[in-house]
Motif scaffolding. Structure first.
Motif, PDB file in Angstrom:
ATOM      1  N   GLY B  89       0.854  -1.187   0.000  1.00 18.40           N
ATOM      2  CA  GLY B  89       0.000   0.000   0.000  1.00 18.40           C
ATOM      3  C   GLY B  89       0.885   1.229   0.000  1.00 18.40           C
ATOM      4  O   GLY B  89       1.955   1.214   0.604  1.00 18.40           O
ATOM      5  N   VAL B  90       0.466   2.282  -0.703  1.00 25.67           N
ATOM      6  CA  VAL B  90       1.323   3.468  -0.778  1.00 25.67           C
ATOM      7  C   VAL B  90       0.612   4.712  -0.250  1.00 25.67           C
ATOM      8  O   VAL B  90      -0.607   4.818  -0.280  1.00 25.67           O
ATOM      9  CB  VAL B  90       1.797   3.752  -2.221  1.00 25.67           C
ATOM     10  CG1 VAL B  90       2.638   2.623  -2.754  1.00 25.67           C
ATOM     11  CG2 VAL B  90       0.628   4.040  -3.139  1.00 25.67           C
ATOM     12  N   VAL B  91       1.424   5.635   0.244  1.00 26.05           N
ATOM     13  CA  VAL B  91       0.970   6.980   0.598  1.00 26.05           C
ATOM     14  C   VAL B  91       1.927   7.929  -0.115  1.00 26.05           C
ATOM     15  O   VAL B  91       3.133   7.870   0.102  1.00 26.05           O
ATOM     16  CB  VAL B  91       1.004   7.209   2.122  1.00 26.05           C
ATOM     17  CG1 VAL B  91       0.655   8.647   2.461  1.00 26.05           C
ATOM     18  CG2 VAL B  91       0.042   6.264   2.828  1.00 26.05           C
ATOM     19  N   LEU B  92       1.380   8.736  -1.010  1.00 25.23           N
ATOM     20  CA  LEU B  92       2.233   9.543  -1.892  1.00 25.23           C
ATOM     21  C   LEU B  92       2.099  11.032  -1.582  1.00 25.23           C
ATOM     22  O   LEU B  92       1.252  11.444  -0.790  1.00 25.23           O
ATOM     23  CB  LEU B  92       1.830   9.297  -3.351  1.00 25.23           C
ATOM     24  CG  LEU B  92       1.761   7.838  -3.791  1.00 25.23           C
ATOM     25  CD1 LEU B  92       1.026   7.714  -5.100  1.00 25.23           C
ATOM     26  CD2 LEU B  92       3.150   7.266  -3.921  1.00 25.23           C
TER      27      LEU B  92
END
Lengths: 344, 345
Positions: B89-92
């Motif tokens: 999962g990513v947080v950009l």
């Protein structure tokens, strides 16, 4: 489901039915409502011409307005979400201009020699419709081609604008060499109207339009993910390339079909998604897409009624009416963008 | 040292871009790295070192030019996009256009890889969303619009989205970049807690060296043309690696304080006494060109008896007593100028 959604799901269909009825009852020729009802139920009217007016003109026109409004509004919403740009619309990508160009070629170059086309299965109005469709799809093909070359959505939008300018430029040149009466005929088409679809053509129009709208409903989940931008969407499992293509195809179908049958209709695609978001107070496509669709139908039917000039026997051009509703909405949205949630 | 299985592992990884003409632009090569569950790893490096490229490669947004990233023992390239969305999962830092949906709806987007064609949420999905909102400490804003959140709250909401995605690995690109100082510490503390409690593998890039040293279980130092340095912050500092990675022009890393300072010729000065007062006295002295050292007959000696009682003893002269750091600095300055004059004479 929250109360606002329930309320809109009740009010919008009710408004739609009322406006649809209004469009059939109210027109340039005054016909008493009870006669209209009588005609719709298959009875014999006082005057034979009324029957023709209601069944052959007003009824198809009302349904055309309803579906054209829905199509344009939904294609506007798709564009705004895909390009993450609230000021995107179906005409921005040049798809409308492509349709215009197709029509211009038929009306301005071949117009005088339509009789020569008489041998072909299409001539006259059907030829215009086909030309618009071909033009729109040609530009759509170009956009699809560029969308695989250009990853950036804003750049793609600018390419769409440039293609639109190119098409307009060619139309200007065609106009320059065409005779006055042809230019006049083309200008009249360019004003837009919902009355170009005959009862016989109506099923085809409704079929194409519903097809596009159905495709749009299938895109609700990826559209929501795209609100976060393409990287987030990709991380959520959305196949970006395929989704982009599907959205473009869907917009292309909706815009091409509507422009082909009704001429270039301004502002509905741009303004209605904003009206829908303001009414709904959400950009969640699960509710926003149906609300946009219904609002588009209602606004188009409202324009259709506003086109009627009671004193005269003719209708105002459609594109004289749509900006009256569309432009103030867009200006309102831009001025208040700091306070509008979906802008931030 | 215990032998643990890394969640992400790569050896001899070459990252970069394939240009339009088919040539490859290598950003970094020969990267050897390992990420473990239950740990927060901070990726530090100056701009242009390739932090974003490395994160994008590990997140599966772009392919490695050569070498293979192993995700839970399986090559990343063998993951389908759907499988990858369940693993990382990513947080950009990208600007989103989600202002018009509620925080709950935003977090529910994290369930996308788990739900069906129309994204309908089942009870299990809703439970997971509620838990994610709680774990990220943002449940009080669940029904508010994303547009109404502060930057720190927005970051928490995006972290909650990543939690709802239920990935064992979370990659964050500069999660503290736009945050004020309390939200920065809050976000880092949250990530540490999630790593501990939920055994998540967390990798984040940051420019905040102090926070990384304070809160990171493990640091990666990245610089062009150098192998990636990995280790606990303290080992890297004691091994002298920070000084070499963050030495640029007049800026140098001070291993004693863990801070970057603008270098100036530092004269040693003796400093003893109450630890708290001495710490801040050292801070003020450093700013003025002095380095705190052990007392010595040849240098000035500063003895902090208390917060309001500091004794300054210049070599071969009677001691002076001051009662604030400001007076301490002023006195030292005058002593220094006198010394200078005497030297000139």
């Amino acid at each position: 489901m929250n109360r606002r959604i329930c309320l809109l799901y009740t009010l919008l269909p009710a408004a739609l039915v009322a406006l649809l009825a209004g469009s059939v009852v109210y027109g340039a020729v005054s016909i008493p409502p009870e006669s209209v009802l009588d005609i719709l139920l298959g009875g014999e009217p006082q005057r034979a011409s009324w029957r023709h007016i209601v069944l052959q003109s007003r009824l198809p026109q009302a349904f055309t307005a309803m579906f054209a409004g829905a199509s344009l509004a939904v294609s506007g919403l798709l564009m705004q979400t895909l390009f993450l740009n609230p000021l995107a619309g179906p005409s921005i990508l040049g798809i409308s201009d492509g349709a215009n160009l197709g029509v211009a070629v038929v009306m301005l170059c071949l117009g005088g020699s339509l009789s020569r086309l008489a041998d072909l299965p299409v001539s006259g109005y059907p030829a215009i419709i086909l030309a618009a469709f071909v033009g729109a799809c040609a530009v759509l093909g170009l956009i699809l081609y560029f969308s695989s070359k250009v990853k950036n959505n804003v750049m793609l939008l600018i390419i769409g604008l440039m293609i639109g300018y190119l098409a307009s430029s060619v139309i200007s040149i065609l106009n320059f060499y065409a005779s006055t009466d042809k230019v006049h005929a083309y200008v009249m088409w360019g004003l837009g109207n919902f009355s170009g679809v005959s009862l016989a053509q109506l099923p085809l129009f409704l079929l194409c339009s519903s097809g596009g709208l159905f495709l749009a409903v299938l895109l609700i989940k990826p559209l929501n993910a795209l609100l976060l931008g393409e990287l987030y969407a990709a991380n959520l499992g959305v196949r970006i390339r395929r989704t982009r293509m599907t959205i473009l195809l869907c917009t292309g179908i909706l815009t091409a079909v509507t422009t082909a049958f009704c001429g270039p209709v301004s502002f509905i695609g741009l303004a209605v998604p904003h009206i829908a978001r303001l009414l709904l107070g959400s950009s969640n496509h699960k509710a926003l897409l149906p609300v946009t669709l219904l609002t588009g139908s209602c606004i188009a039917l409202l324009c259709n009624i506003l086109m009627v000039t009671p004193s005269m026997n003719t209708l105002l051009p459609l594109n004289a009416v749509t900006p009256l509703i569309g432009a103030p909405v867009v200006i309102y949205v831009i001025i208040n963008r700091k306070n509008i949630h979906y802008f931030n | 040292m215990s032998e643990r299985t890394p969640v992400i592992e790569a050896a001899g990884l070459r990252i970069g871009y394939v240009l339009r003409n088919g040539k490859k632009k290598v950003v970094h090569s020969g990267l050897n790295l390992k990420l473990y569950a239950g740990e927060v790893t901070c990726l530090l490096g100056l701009n242009g070192a390739g932090k974003s490229t490395l994160l994008r490669t590990l997140g599966g947004f772009q392919q490695a030019l050569s070498g293979e990233v192993l995700l839970q023992g399986k090559p990343l390239s063998a993951f389908s996009q759907a499988e990858r969305s369940l693993a990382v999962g990513v947080v950009l830092t990208d600007r989103t256009h989600a202002g018009g949906i509620t925080v709950y709806e935003l977090v529910s987007l994290g369930r996308h890889p788990h739900t069906g064609f129309f994204g309908r949420l089942k009870k299990r999905d809703r439970d997971i969303i509620t838990h994610s909102l709680q774990a990220a400490g943002i449940s009080h804003k669940a029904s508010g619009y994303v547009a109404e959140l502060s930057d720190g709250e927005r970051q928490k909401a995006m972290i909650a989205k990543a939690l709802a995605q239920q990935c064992p690995i979370i990659i964050l690109d500069e999660p503290t970049a736009f945050l004020d100082v309390t939200s920065r510490i809050g976000t880092m503390a949250l990530l540490r807690r999630l790593a501990r409690e939920q055994q998540k593998t967390i990798l984040l890039s940051t420019h905040d060296i102090e926070a990384a040293i304070q809160m990171g279980d493990r640091l990666w130092l990245l610089e062009k043309e150098r192998p990636l340095a990995c280790g606990t912050p303290e080992d890297l500092i004691l091994g002298g690696l920070f000084e070499t990675f963050f030495h640029k022009d007049d800026i140098r890393f001070d291993p004693a304080t863990g801070k970057l300072t603008a270098t100036a010729p530092l004269t040693p000065i003796g400093l003893t006494g109450d630890p708290l007062t001495a710490h801040w006295a050292a801070n003020a002295l450093m700013r003025n060109g002095w380095r705190a050292s052990s007392p010595d007959d040849t240098r000035i000696h500063v003895n902090c008896l208390g917060k309001r009682q500091i004794v300054i003893t210049p070599p071969n002269r009677p001691p002076l007593c001051v009662n604030s750091i400001a007076d301490l600095i002023a006195t030292i300055e005058t002593l220094n100028t006198k010394d200078d004059k005497r030297n000139h004479l």
